[in-house]
Motif scaffolding. Structure first.
Motif, short mmCIF file in Angstrom:
data_model
loop_
_atom_site.label_atom_id
_atom_site.label_comp_id
_atom_site.label_asym_id
_atom_site.label_seq_id
_atom_site.Cartn_x
_atom_site.Cartn_y
_atom_site.Cartn_z
N ARG A 1 -46.61 -63.45 -64.77
CA ARG A 1 -47.78 -63.49 -65.65
C ARG A 1 -47.51 -62.72 -66.94
O ARG A 1 -47.88 -63.16 -68.03
N TYR A 2 -46.82 -61.58 -66.85
CA TYR A 2 -46.47 -60.81 -68.03
C TYR A 2 -45.33 -61.45 -68.80
O TYR A 2 -45.24 -61.31 -70.02
N LEU A 3 -44.45 -62.15 -68.08
CA LEU A 3 -43.33 -62.82 -68.74
C LEU A 3 -43.83 -63.76 -69.82
O LEU A 3 -43.31 -63.78 -70.94
N GLN A 4 -44.82 -64.55 -69.52
CA GLN A 4 -45.37 -65.49 -70.50
C GLN A 4 -45.96 -64.74 -71.70
O GLN A 4 -45.79 -65.16 -72.85
N PHE A 5 -46.63 -63.61 -71.44
CA PHE A 5 -47.21 -62.81 -72.53
C PHE A 5 -46.11 -62.29 -73.46
O PHE A 5 -46.21 -62.42 -74.68
N TYR A 6 -45.04 -61.73 -72.90
CA TYR A 6 -43.98 -61.17 -73.72
C TYR A 6 -43.24 -62.26 -74.50
O TYR A 6 -42.88 -62.06 -75.66
N GLU A 7 -43.03 -63.40 -73.87
CA GLU A 7 -42.35 -64.49 -74.57
C GLU A 7 -43.19 -64.98 -75.75
O GLU A 7 -42.65 -65.37 -76.79
N SER A 8 -44.51 -64.92 -75.62
CA SER A 8 -45.39 -65.34 -76.71
C SER A 8 -45.30 -64.38 -77.90
O SER A 8 -45.67 -64.73 -79.02
N LEU A 9 -44.78 -63.16 -77.64
CA LEU A 9 -44.63 -62.16 -78.70
C LEU A 9 -43.20 -62.14 -79.27
O LEU A 9 -42.87 -61.25 -80.04
N GLY A 10 -42.39 -63.10 -78.88
CA GLY A 10 -41.06 -63.22 -79.47
C GLY A 10 -39.94 -62.62 -78.65
O GLY A 10 -38.79 -62.57 -79.11
N PHE A 11 -40.21 -62.15 -77.44
CA PHE A 11 -39.15 -61.63 -76.58
C PHE A 11 -38.37 -62.79 -75.97
O PHE A 11 -38.94 -63.83 -75.65
N ARG A 12 -37.07 -62.58 -75.77
CA ARG A 12 -36.24 -63.58 -75.11
C ARG A 12 -35.56 -62.98 -73.89
O ARG A 12 -35.34 -61.78 -73.81
N ASN A 13 -35.22 -63.84 -72.97
CA ASN A 13 -34.66 -63.40 -71.70
C ASN A 13 -33.17 -63.09 -71.85
O ASN A 13 -32.38 -63.95 -72.24
N LEU A 14 -32.77 -61.85 -71.52
CA LEU A 14 -31.36 -61.46 -71.55
C LEU A 14 -30.67 -61.70 -70.23
O LEU A 14 -29.44 -61.76 -70.16
N GLY A 15 -31.42 -61.79 -69.17
CA GLY A 15 -30.83 -61.94 -67.85
C GLY A 15 -31.83 -61.55 -66.78
O GLY A 15 -32.95 -61.14 -67.08
N GLU A 16 -31.42 -61.69 -65.55
CA GLU A 16 -32.29 -61.41 -64.43
C GLU A 16 -31.59 -60.55 -63.39
O GLU A 16 -30.37 -60.60 -63.26
N VAL A 17 -32.38 -59.76 -62.69
CA VAL A 17 -31.89 -58.96 -61.56
C VAL A 17 -32.61 -59.46 -60.32
O VAL A 17 -33.84 -59.53 -60.30
N GLU A 18 -31.85 -59.82 -59.30
CA GLU A 18 -32.45 -60.31 -58.06
C GLU A 18 -32.69 -59.14 -57.11
O GLU A 18 -31.78 -58.35 -56.84
N MET A 19 -33.91 -59.04 -56.61
CA MET A 19 -34.28 -58.00 -55.66
C MET A 19 -34.99 -58.69 -54.50
O MET A 19 -36.20 -58.93 -54.56
N GLY A 20 -34.23 -59.04 -53.46
CA GLY A 20 -34.81 -59.83 -52.39
C GLY A 20 -35.21 -61.19 -52.94
O GLY A 20 -34.42 -61.87 -53.58
N GLU A 21 -36.47 -61.55 -52.73
CA GLU A 21 -36.97 -62.82 -53.26
C GLU A 21 -37.54 -62.66 -54.67
O GLU A 21 -37.98 -63.63 -55.28
N LEU A 22 -37.53 -61.44 -55.18
CA LEU A 22 -38.10 -61.15 -56.50
C LEU A 22 -37.04 -61.21 -57.58
O LEU A 22 -35.89 -60.82 -57.38
N ARG A 23 -37.44 -61.71 -58.75
CA ARG A 23 -36.57 -61.70 -59.92
C ARG A 23 -37.17 -60.82 -60.99
O ARG A 23 -38.33 -60.97 -61.36
N GLU A 24 -36.35 -59.88 -61.45
CA GLU A 24 -36.76 -58.99 -62.53
C GLU A 24 -36.16 -59.52 -63.83
O GLU A 24 -34.95 -59.71 -63.94
N TYR A 25 -37.02 -59.80 -64.82
CA TYR A 25 -36.57 -60.37 -66.08
C TYR A 25 -36.35 -59.26 -67.11
O TYR A 25 -37.21 -58.40 -67.30
N ILE A 26 -35.20 -59.29 -67.76
CA ILE A 26 -34.88 -58.32 -68.81
C ILE A 26 -35.09 -59.01 -70.15
O ILE A 26 -34.45 -60.02 -70.45
N LEU A 27 -35.99 -58.47 -70.96
CA LEU A 27 -36.43 -59.13 -72.18
C LEU A 27 -36.08 -58.30 -73.41
O LEU A 27 -36.11 -57.08 -73.37
#
Length: 222
Positions: free
Chosen positions: A183-209
């Motif tokens: 939900r926050y990912l969409q908000f940050y992308e709308s402000l011009g952030f881009r995805n640098l990569g992801e960290v997998e934690m179990g079934e969770l993905r942490e997005y680095i912006l």
């Protein structure tokens, strides 16, 4: 010195950005604890299904805030009247904090959050550090709005203030943050952030912006 109570009537108050010092530790801790305790990343890192989850979250938030104050990093908040409703802590581009080397912090964490929680958080932090750009970047490790005041645009106001701090520091070229909440990912992308990569934690993905702070936020959102 910052003081305030979230029960105050703030209906007619205009939001004001302020600098925070260590006297705001308890209020900042309360806001971030309430903002983070239901987040997927914290659920995973601190094993929310295991007894003592709230204590581990409280301890981690407190020790992280204390560490950033000790390192004299920028901390800002958003006030409505006498009430502190949102906070953000900003890491200097030259800091590139390595938690594994913060001996006093590690000891305090193990005594309050436990060995397992400390190890999991350090591992998570190291994975984030490994994906940071080589050039100087500001890091935004802690930012939250008190749940009572969410969905009113205060997060964006605080982020705009963070970016102004970044723009005033010639040592940094960009701003990095991470989120495991889509939900926050969409908000940050709308402000011009881009995805640098992801960290997998179990079934969770942490997005680095990442966002280039040389581009004004207003231009990035057009």
């Amino acid at each position: 010195m910052i003081s305030g109570n979230v029960e105050n009537d703030t209906a007619n108050a205009e939001p004001v950005v302020v600098r925070l010092d260590s006297s705001a530790l308890n209020e900042a801790k309360s806001i971030l604890y309430k903002a983070y305790r239901h987040e997927p990343t914290f659920h995973y890192l601190f094993e929310h299904q295991r007894a003592g989850y709230d204590q581990r979250v409280r301890a981690t938030v407190r020790e992280l805030i204390s560490l950033y104050f000790e390192l004299d990093q920028d901390a800002i908040g958003l006030m409505l009247g006498d009430t502190l409703v949102a906070v953000a802590f900003l890491g200097d581009p030259e800091l590139r904090l390595n938690l594994a080397q913060q001996f006093s912090w590690r000891i305090r964490m193990m005594l309050t959050a436990g060995f397992s929680a400390t190890r999991r958080y350090i591992d998570y932090h190291e994975q984030i550090r490994a994906r940071l750009p080589e050039q100087g970047t500001h890091q935004l490790p802690l930012m939250g709005v008190h749940p009572k005041y969410q969905n009113r645009g205060y997060g964006r106001i605080l982020l705009e203030a963070v970016e102004r701090l970044c723009e005033d520091n010639p040592r940094g070229q960009g701003l990095v943050l991470d989120t495991g909440n889509s939900r926050y990912l969409q908000f940050y992308e709308s402000l011009g952030f881009r995805n640098l990569g992801e960290v997998e934690m179990g079934e969770l993905r942490e997005y680095i912006l990442y966002r280039d702070v040389s581009t004004p936020l207003e231009a990035a959102t057009k």
